[in-house]
Structure formats: C-alpha cells, structure tokens
Design an enzyme around this catalytic site. Sequence first.
Site, mmCIF file in Angstrom:
data_model
loop_
_atom_site.group_PDB
_atom_site.id
_atom_site.type_symbol
_atom_site.label_atom_id
_atom_site.label_comp_id
_atom_site.label_asym_id
_atom_site.label_seq_id
_atom_site.Cartn_x
_atom_site.Cartn_y
_atom_site.Cartn_z
ATOM 1 N N ASN A 129 0.878 -1.171 0.000
ATOM 2 C CA ASN A 129 0.000 0.000 0.000
ATOM 3 C C ASN A 129 0.911 1.215 0.000
ATOM 4 O O ASN A 129 1.462 1.604 1.025
ATOM 5 C CB ASN A 129 -0.878 -0.030 1.257
ATOM 6 N N HIS A 142 -13.010 2.748 0.382
ATOM 7 C CA HIS A 142 -12.983 1.715 1.437
ATOM 8 C C HIS A 142 -13.642 0.413 0.971
ATOM 9 O O HIS A 142 -14.061 -0.411 1.783
ATOM 10 C CB HIS A 142 -13.710 2.181 2.725
ATOM 11 N N GLU A 166 -8.043 -5.614 5.120
ATOM 12 C CA GLU A 166 -7.919 -5.287 3.698
ATOM 13 C C GLU A 166 -6.746 -6.037 3.062
ATOM 14 O O GLU A 166 -6.811 -6.436 1.900
ATOM 15 C CB GLU A 166 -7.723 -3.774 3.541
ATOM 16 N N ASN A 195 -9.118 7.283 10.235
ATOM 17 C CA ASN A 195 -8.808 8.691 9.939
ATOM 18 C C ASN A 195 -9.663 9.183 8.785
ATOM 19 O O ASN A 195 -10.155 10.301 8.788
ATOM 20 C CB ASN A 195 -7.329 8.845 9.612
ATOM 21 N N LEU A 199 -14.753 3.395 10.108
ATOM 22 C CA LEU A 199 -14.380 4.645 10.773
ATOM 23 C C LEU A 199 -12.910 4.629 11.151
ATOM 24 O O LEU A 199 -12.504 3.975 12.116
ATOM 25 C CB LEU A 199 -15.238 4.826 12.039
ATOM 26 N N ARG A 240 -10.881 15.875 7.650
ATOM 27 C CA ARG A 240 -11.746 16.237 6.507
ATOM 28 C C ARG A 240 -13.138 16.627 6.992
ATOM 29 O O ARG A 240 -13.683 16.001 7.899
ATOM 30 C CB ARG A 240 -11.873 15.052 5.544
ATOM 31 N N ARG A 281 -2.625 -2.089 -3.360
ATOM 32 C CA ARG A 281 -3.849 -1.321 -3.116
ATOM 33 C C ARG A 281 -3.822 -0.094 -4.025
ATOM 34 O O ARG A 281 -2.825 0.625 -4.085
ATOM 35 C CB ARG A 281 -3.891 -0.852 -1.663
ATOM 36 N N LYS A 328 3.429 0.833 3.039
ATOM 37 C CA LYS A 328 3.017 -0.143 4.040
ATOM 38 C C LYS A 328 3.002 -1.499 3.344
ATOM 39 O O LYS A 328 2.592 -1.582 2.176
ATOM 40 C CB LYS A 328 1.593 0.240 4.468
ATOM 41 N N CYS A 369 -9.040 10.409 17.387
ATOM 42 C CA CYS A 369 -10.241 10.129 18.167
ATOM 43 C C CYS A 369 -9.909 9.737 19.602
ATOM 44 O O CYS A 369 -10.588 10.151 20.546
ATOM 45 C CB CYS A 369 -11.012 9.021 17.460
ATOM 46 N N ARG A 370 -8.838 8.956 19.764
ATOM 47 C CA ARG A 370 -8.498 8.483 21.111
ATOM 48 C C ARG A 370 -8.162 9.669 22.021
ATOM 49 O O ARG A 370 -8.605 9.746 23.158
ATOM 50 C CB ARG A 370 -7.308 7.530 21.020
ATOM 51 N N GLY A 388 -14.067 2.526 14.704
ATOM 52 C CA GLY A 388 -15.180 1.577 14.826
ATOM 53 C C GLY A 388 -14.823 0.364 15.676
ATOM 54 O O GLY A 388 -15.654 -0.151 16.425
ATOM 55 N N GLU A 389 -13.572 -0.071 15.577
ATOM 56 C CA GLU A 389 -13.154 -1.271 16.316
ATOM 57 C C GLU A 389 -12.785 -0.960 17.762
ATOM 58 O O GLU A 389 -12.739 -1.857 18.593
ATOM 59 C CB GLU A 389 -11.949 -1.917 15.608
ATOM 60 N N ASN A 390 -12.492 0.322 18.042
ATOM 61 C CA ASN A 390 -11.953 0.651 19.370
ATOM 62 C C ASN A 390 -12.787 1.589 20.227
ATOM 63 O O ASN A 390 -12.658 1.575 21.447
ATOM 64 C CB ASN A 390 -10.574 1.317 19.219
HETATM 65 P P1 AMP Z 1 -7.300 3.944 11.157
HETATM 66 O O1 AMP Z 1 -7.219 5.068 10.158
HETATM 67 O O2 AMP Z 1 -8.284 2.874 10.792
HETATM 68 O O3 AMP Z 1 -5.965 3.398 11.590
HETATM 69 O O4 AMP Z 1 -7.916 4.606 12.515
HETATM 70 C C1 AMP Z 1 -7.274 5.647 13.182
HETATM 71 C C2 AMP Z 1 -8.238 6.242 14.211
HETATM 72 O O5 AMP Z 1 -8.594 5.218 15.167
HETATM 73 C C3 AMP Z 1 -7.640 7.391 15.030
HETATM 74 O O6 AMP Z 1 -8.588 8.449 15.129
HETATM 75 C C4 AMP Z 1 -7.419 6.769 16.374
HETATM 76 O O7 AMP Z 1 -7.493 7.714 17.425
HETATM 77 C C5 AMP Z 1 -8.586 5.800 16.455
HETATM 78 N N1 AMP Z 1 -8.337 4.838 17.524
HETATM 79 C C6 AMP Z 1 -7.383 3.880 17.582
HETATM 80 N N2 AMP Z 1 -7.439 3.249 18.791
HETATM 81 C C7 AMP Z 1 -8.444 3.842 19.510
HETATM 82 C C8 AMP Z 1 -8.994 3.641 20.808
HETATM 83 N N3 AMP Z 1 -8.521 2.718 21.635
HETATM 84 N N4 AMP Z 1 -10.037 4.426 21.184
HETATM 85 C C9 AMP Z 1 -10.534 5.367 20.353
HETATM 86 N N5 AMP Z 1 -10.062 5.597 19.116
HETATM 87 C C10 AMP Z 1 -9.016 4.849 18.693
#
Ligand code: AMP
Length: 397
Positions: A9, A176, A381, A207, A205, A237, A87, A16, A280-281, A329-331
């Site tokens: 990717n 996606h 993916e 970045n 969900l 965005r 990708r 990556k 988000c974290r 979405g996963e976290n």
């Molecule tokens: P991705 O682009 O799929 O790698 O997702 C990145 C996003 O996932 C960032 O906004 C991170 O802050 C969020 N993220 C990763 N781990 C957590 C977590 N434990 N709680 C909340 N958001 C998370």
Amino acid sequence: MKSRILVINCGSSSLKFALIDTASGDAVLTGLAEKLGLAEGVISFKHESGKDSQPLTEASHDAAMHAIISRLRSLDLLDSVKAVGHRVVHGGEHFKASALIDDTVVAEIEKCAKLAPLHNPAHLLGIRTAVQQFPGLPQVAVFDTAFHQSMPEQAYLYAVPMSLYRDHGVRRYGFHGTSYRYVSAEAARMLGKPLAETAVVCAHLGNGASAAAILGGKSVDTTMGLTPLEGLVMGTRSGDIDPGVFGYLASELKLDVNGVTDLLNKQSGLLGLSEISSDCRELEDAALAGDAAAILALEVFSYRLAKHIAALTVALGRLDALLFTGGIGENSSYLRARVMKQLGFLGLKLDEAANNAFIRGKAGRISATDSVPALVINTNEELMIAQDTATLAGLDA
Ligand code: AMP
C-alpha cells in the site's frame, strides 16, 4: 514450499506492506516505511521474532523496497513470494474488479490519477518499483472504488449537468471498498446467513471514514463521492458541506482552489472542530476529562454518522445488522454507544456491558438480544488484496 503474497500500500511518502500466507491468511511479516522523499526515512518491521526499525538513508520508495527484499531474504522468506498485490485507491468506472497488472492496466490507472491526484501517482510508483524488483512475478491491482461500481445511477449521480458526468467522470465513486467486501462477508458468516440474503450498513471509521449500504454483498450506496471528502466527519476532513462554502471561503479568505481544498481536507473534521487533535483516542480522553470542545467535536461526528446510517437504510429497505470497523469503529466504545443510542428507532439497542468489554482483535456483537444486531468486525484489507492477487495469479489451487 509455502506460497505467499506481498501486499503493498504505497502512499506519496510511505509504503506499508504485509507478507500474507495464502493457505492460512496470516501475516508473516508486516512493516511500514515512512518519510520517503524527506531527508531521512525510516522502515519498521514486525515478525514473530520481534519488532525493529532502521533508518533509510536514501529515503526513496526504491530504497524501501530494497530494505523489504533484504529482510525477506534474511528471514528466508524471499522465495516464498509468488505474487505482489497493490492497493489502488481510484479505479474510476473502468475497474469493476481487481486486475492483473499489464501495460494497459497501468495506463488506465494513470487515467484515473486525475480523480485521485494524491493517491494514484503514489500507487503507480509502488507498482513500478515492485515490477522492477520482482521481475517475472504476477502483480495485481485491487481498487478501493471497485466494490461500489454496483451502485445504481440514482445513488451515484450528482444533480449537475449530465455532460459533467459524461465528459469528466463527475459522479460518486465511493471508497474503502476492499474493507467493505471483507467485513460484509464476515458479517454474513456471523449472522449465519448466505451473503446474498443480507442487508447491512457498515461504518468504516478510521482517519478517513465512510459508511455503505450493502445489499446481498453488493454496495448500493455509500457516503464518499467523487473524492474521499464527501460524507462523514473525519480526522481532518470536513465531510458533507454546502458547496457554496467553497466560493464563500475563496472570496472571504482570498484563497485559490488549492487553498480551500487544503482547508477542507487537512484542517477540518475532528481537528478543526476540537482545535485539539484529529485523533479520536485523544479527543475521547479529553472528552472524558470534561473538555467541552472535544465533547462537541465527537457529538458532531456521531450525529452525522447516525444521520447517514439512517439515510443508507433507505437504499436497503430493511436492516439486518449495523457493522462497525476501522480504527475508531473497532476501538471506540464511546462513539459506538452514542451512535447506537441515536438509532434506537431503527430497532438498535446497545448492550453496554458488551460494548465496553469489547476487545480489539475479536469480532463480536455489541447489541442487546432483542436488538437488530450491531457487530464490531476487525477489517482485513490486506487479506482481501492477497486473496484477489492469489486468484488472479492462479495460485488458489
Ligand atoms: P485507522 O485510520 O483505521 O488506523 O484509525 C485511526 C483512528 O482510530 C484514530 O482516530 C485513532 O485515534 C482511532 N483509535 C485507535 N485506537 C483507539 C482507541 N482505543 N479508542 C478510540 N479511538 C481509537
């Protein structure tokens, strides 16, 4: 001899990669080269023997690929690489599925570059580097847009002069798609239904964030459009915005097209709203500590998401399950809970204990027993790219 696929990717300043075993689907070696094109790049590797990183003095995509090859050789994995999967973000209307790369495919990806000027040129660089360094190996392109080529006209057309669609390809493409393909198939398995009989909305969900309505395993609508700027609030965005804002900002701030585009792509979203972070974290931590700006940014994010999920059910006519995937979405139990609460009228009810206890790496249900199922599924993916590559390279048997 094991058969493995190298999945690449390639971004403008990053590369990556993952080496995927075709039999088990496991990632044997993964890594990321960053800061390519800058003074000093760095490449990191993760293998069962451990994690490490090393500087890349040349900091080019070529140098990164050399470093990957040399690591594959030192781990005695190089001979197991049977094909390379790439990708590619934008395949326009031409690519409705993955494609074995030849000169014609490269030329078509080049044509699509005007629709994804930040992404496709970088993918082409990755393809050229890999073709040079792995001569004779089949190379396959897997497109983010391909999955959404099943959208009907009513979903993909903008209400602008048809000549803009005919002559310039102005329409909604969606992104996606590779993630949606994986997650919707996993969901069918978890629901115990044939994929062809499922009607799900999936929220990817990260970045970048989007959601899609998937009927019988096929995309029938999605939130991203011509570019990955439309739709949900994202890290930096804006997502949906009155197109009138564009001209207004240009005249008020004396910005040119690039200036406004930059503002909406890089300085907006969670970052723009919170004035704290795009992550988000970090915002969740700030929100839990009572920071009003972080709370507001996450409210705008979750309200917009809930609104789009509800809108996407129109394309399905029913809802068998809501799926969450991607880093957020996963976290983020925080955002999942907010979105679920706003969607009670669709029959969604949160199981708070299950939502809070959900551990990344395990797919599972976060809805109450009398609810329309809400599932968290870890996207993969790389596995999808490896599977398409193996199929097109004839390595499946
Ligand atoms: P991705 O682009 O799929 O790698 O997702 C990145 C996003 O996932 C960032 O906004 C991170 O802050 C969020 N993220 C990763 N781990 C957590 C977590 N434990 N709680 C909340 N958001 C998370």
